[in-house]
Design a protein around this motif. Structure first.
Motif, PDB file in Angstrom:
ATOM      1  N   ASP A  62      59.633 -40.876  83.782  1.00  0.00           N
ATOM      2  CA  ASP A  62      58.178 -41.015  83.968  1.00  0.00           C
ATOM      3  C   ASP A  62      57.575 -41.904  82.879  1.00  0.00           C
ATOM      4  OD1 ASP A  62      58.467 -39.400  86.123  1.00  0.00           O
ATOM      5  OD2 ASP A  62      57.458 -37.646  85.268  1.00  0.00           O
TER       6      ASP A  62
ATOM      7  N   THR B 245      57.170 -43.140  92.077  1.00  0.00           N
ATOM      8  CA  THR B 245      57.638 -41.850  92.588  1.00  0.00           C
ATOM      9  C   THR B 245      58.382 -42.046  93.911  1.00  0.00           C
ATOM     10  OG1 THR B 245      55.547 -41.520  93.699  1.00  0.00           O
ATOM     11  CG2 THR B 245      55.776 -40.552  91.512  1.00  0.00           C
TER      12      THR B 245
ATOM     13  N   ASN C 121      65.477 -32.889  92.576  1.00  0.00           N
ATOM     14  CA  ASN C 121      64.234 -32.123  92.749  1.00  0.00           C
ATOM     15  C   ASN C 121      64.482 -30.640  92.527  1.00  0.00           C
ATOM     16  OD1 ASN C 121      62.721 -34.407  93.377  1.00  0.00           O
ATOM     17  ND2 ASN C 121      63.159 -34.257  95.555  1.00  0.00           N
TER      18      ASN C 121
ATOM     19  N   LEU D  11      62.928 -28.418  89.528  1.00  0.00           N
ATOM     20  CA  LEU D  11      62.046 -27.278  89.820  1.00  0.00           C
ATOM     21  C   LEU D  11      62.620 -26.001  89.238  1.00  0.00           C
ATOM     22  CD1 LEU D  11      60.915 -28.048  93.474  1.00  0.00           C
ATOM     23  CD2 LEU D  11      59.561 -28.173  91.387  1.00  0.00           C
TER      24      LEU D  11
ATOM     25  N   SER E  17      56.170 -36.777  87.735  1.00  0.00           N
ATOM     26  CA  SER E  17      56.296 -37.488  89.016  1.00  0.00           C
ATOM     27  C   SER E  17      56.788 -36.538  90.105  1.00  0.00           C
ATOM     28  CB  SER E  17      57.237 -38.681  88.861  1.00  0.00           C
ATOM     29  OG  SER E  17      58.514 -38.246  88.439  1.00  0.00           O
ATOM     30  N   ILE E  18      57.789 -35.715  89.771  1.00  0.00           N
ATOM     31  CA  ILE E  18      58.315 -34.791  90.779  1.00  0.00           C
ATOM     32  C   ILE E  18      57.274 -33.720  91.090  1.00  0.00           C
ATOM     33  CG2 ILE E  18      60.100 -33.045  91.250  1.00  0.00           C
ATOM     34  CD1 ILE E  18      62.080 -34.774  89.710  1.00  0.00           C
TER      35      ILE E  18
ATOM     36  N   LYS F 136      54.803 -34.926  93.531  1.00  0.00           N
ATOM     37  CA  LYS F 136      55.360 -34.956  94.884  1.00  0.00           C
ATOM     38  C   LYS F 136      55.439 -33.542  95.462  1.00  0.00           C
ATOM     39  CE  LYS F 136      56.478 -37.761  97.020  1.00  0.00           C
ATOM     40  NZ  LYS F 136      55.822 -38.688  97.958  1.00  0.00           N
ATOM     41  N   VAL F 137      55.692 -32.561  94.587  1.00  0.00           N
ATOM     42  CA  VAL F 137      55.733 -31.171  95.047  1.00  0.00           C
ATOM     43  C   VAL F 137      54.343 -30.754  95.548  1.00  0.00           C
ATOM     44  CG1 VAL F 137      56.007 -28.781  94.260  1.00  0.00           C
ATOM     45  CG2 VAL F 137      57.733 -30.481  93.676  1.00  0.00           C
TER      46      VAL F 137
ATOM     47  N   THR G 267      61.590 -33.149  99.147  1.00  0.00           N
ATOM     48  CA  THR G 267      60.905 -33.096  97.854  1.00  0.00           C
ATOM     49  C   THR G 267      61.108 -31.744  97.171  1.00  0.00           C
ATOM     50  OG1 THR G 267      59.280 -34.698  98.581  1.00  0.00           O
ATOM     51  CG2 THR G 267      58.651 -33.314  96.729  1.00  0.00           C
ATOM     52  N   LEU G 268      61.180 -30.694  97.986  1.00  0.00           N
ATOM     53  CA  LEU G 268      61.384 -29.361  97.408  1.00  0.00           C
ATOM     54  C   LEU G 268      62.860 -29.108  97.096  1.00  0.00           C
ATOM     55  CD1 LEU G 268      58.990 -27.230  99.643  1.00  0.00           C
ATOM     56  CD2 LEU G 268      58.603 -28.025  97.310  1.00  0.00           C
TER      57      LEU G 268
END
Lengths: 252, 263
Positions: free
Chosen positions: A212, A218, A242, A246, B11-12, B15-16, B224-225
């Motif tokens: 980033d 993105t 991703n 997360l 960034s992620i 998108k989430v 994205t997830l």
């Protein structure tokens, strides 16, 4: 295989340095053998330029075997040219037609500034890698080869991801200049192995944060990166990135 | 909390936000299309008008509707921020760009499709939501035969101050019990609106944009997830294309066409 030599017109991006305004220059590539690689064709054009007392076209190249990831040309609207699964150095002139005009541009991304002509500065990738793309090991004596069991499927998947040569074609092909395919391959190659598992959370957070910071775009999931990657890195890696990110962020 | 905000700012994370708000809007589409299927019911709009009362007065639905407006705004504003950041990431473009054939047109034009949808949504809200809440939507009195359950003809237009939705039972001259229902006649507003060819065309354009937006957006939100699986991803893509990309937009598009052609 055609053996007739070809005459081609090249439209090449010329730019003195990072500060100057660049523009397209037109060159004639005469009597090009169809068996030449694209870079060899460029070498011949450069020989002529040097003989004529002109500045040769600057372009990145190293191994010319498709494994170092140094060459970086955007040829006729495609990263590494029209053939799937090859780098520019492995692209042969038989993929072009006699009399064709070929447009050659540098990778276009704010995070990859042009240094000269077709050479861009890809050190942003190095900084992402340095942020977490490694495994911290004690350099003692050599460990026993089978001390840590690795499932064959994991080893294969990790190897597929590790095939990324970091050329930047994914960034060049992406409409957003996103580095997600590169970063996802680098995160994946460690996340799937027990040696990389230990630092997986820290690694993904640091690498994404560096990505980033470098100013890449993105991911819009157009999957252009996968189509243009010379090593066939799959966007499955992006889903994994991703997921890793997360999970790391929600459990750190 | 700070860590979570930092994540959503990455960034992620951004998108989430697009993914989760998008999926919530997809769930709304399912509810909206199911409810509005009552427009096709041959009852002079009674079921649709009663459904409208329920949707605008039932507190949990009201809360969800405010959440929905906020979600639309977040989805739109965040996409604008992302688009601007992505433009900045490629300040100088290519002269000879050829996208690989495998990249779908929709995936490259989500911003344009979303803008069309936003224009559609504003018009749509002005046409019906504003008309119902603040405009002069007429009141109607329906009579329903309690024995047969049949709606007894066109509703009567009623006027007056302080009207509110209600119903009661009365016995008519021949001794039949009749349920009288007094509601705002949004159905009449819908019927009237779709006599205008321009509006019908705008709605059809909106639904074409919705179809393309869904074909990419639904499956993309799962990617994205980080949800990707050899078996389930093709299923998710199938649902995205068939249910959200084809069936739902077609059902929505059928509504203005139905009224315009006076079927």
């Amino acid at each position: 295989m055609s053996s007739e030599n070809m005459n081609l017109t090249l439209k090449v991006w010329r730019q003195r340095n990072g500060q100057s305004q660049g523009s397209f220059e037109t060159y004639q590539a005469k009597s090009v053998s169809p068996d030449m690689s694209f870079l060899e064709m460029m070498d011949v054009v450069n020989e002529d330029l040097i003989k004529g007392g002109k500045d040769p076209i600057a372009f990145d190249h190293d191994c010319r075997e498709g494994i170092c990831g140094t060459c970086s040309m955007y040829i006729n609207g495609r990263a590494h040219g029209p053939v799937k699964g090859v780098t520019a150095c492995q692209l042969h002139m038989r993929s072009f037609i006699d009399g064709e005009t070929i447009t050659i541009e540098p990778w276009r991304a704010t995070a990859f500034p042009v240094l000269k002509d077709l050479i861009v500065d890809r050190s942003a990738f190095d900084r992402i890698q340095q942020a977490g793309g490694f495994v911290s090991v004690n350099t003692g004596s050599v460990p026993d080869a089978n001390a840590i069991p690795v499932a064959k499927a994991c080893a294969d998947e990790a190897f597929n991801s590790a095939a990324c040569i970091g050329c930047g074609a994914c960034v060049a092909a992406c409409k957003n200049s996103s580095a997600m395919l590169f970063v996802s391959a680098k995160v994946s190659q460690y996340a799937m192995l027990p040696q990389g598992d230990v630092e997986r959370k820290d690694r993904v957070i640091k690498m994404v944060s560096q990505m980033d910071e470098e100013g890449f775009g993105t991911c819009t999931n157009t999957e252009a990166c996968e189509a243009e990657c010379p090593k066939g890195i799959s966007v499955t890696n992006i889903a994994r990135l991703n997921r890793e990110y997360l999970r790391a962020k929600l459990t750190e | 909390m700070g860590s979570m905000l930092k994540m959503l700012n990455s960034s992620i994370g951004q998108k989430v936000i697009m993914s989760l708000t998008g999926l919530f809007l997809c769930s709304f589409l399912l509810v909206h299309v199911s409810g509005n299927l009552q427009l096709f019911k041959d009852d002079h709009g009674l079921a649709f008008n009663q459904y409208t009362v329920f949707m605008t007065t039932f507190t949990p639905i009201k809360i969800v509707s405010y959440l929905l407006y906020a979600t639309i705004l977040i989805h739109a504003i965040n996409s604008l921020l992302l688009t601007m950041a992505n433009r900045k990431a490629r300040a100088v473009g290519y002269q000879s760009r050829k996208d690989p054939r495998s990249s779908s047109w929709a995936s490259k034009n989500m911003g344009i499709l979303g803008t069309i949808l936003l224009i559609f949504l504003i018009t749509h809200m002005a046409n019906f939501w504003y008309q119902y809440k603040f405009g002069d939507t007429p009141w109607a009195e329906y009579s329903v035969d309690l024995n047969s359950g049949m709606v007894l003809g066109e509703p009567i237009v009623i006027e007056g101050e302080d009207l509110h939705p209600h119903e009661y039972v009365r016995t008519d001259a021949s001794g039949n019990e009749v349920n009288v229902v007094v509601v705002k006649n949004l159905y009449a507003v819908v019927k009237e609106a779709f006599t205008q060819p321009l509006l019908v065309v705008l709605y059809l354009i909106g639904m074409i944009a919705l179809a393309y937006h869904m074909v990419h957006g639904f499956q993309s939100s799962f990617q994205t997830l980080g949800i990707r699986h050899n078996t389930y991803t093709p299923l998710i893509r199938g649902i995205g294309i068939w249910l959200f990309g084809i069936i739902i937009p077609l059902l929505f598009a059928a509504m203005p066409v139905y009224f315009f052609l006076q079927l």
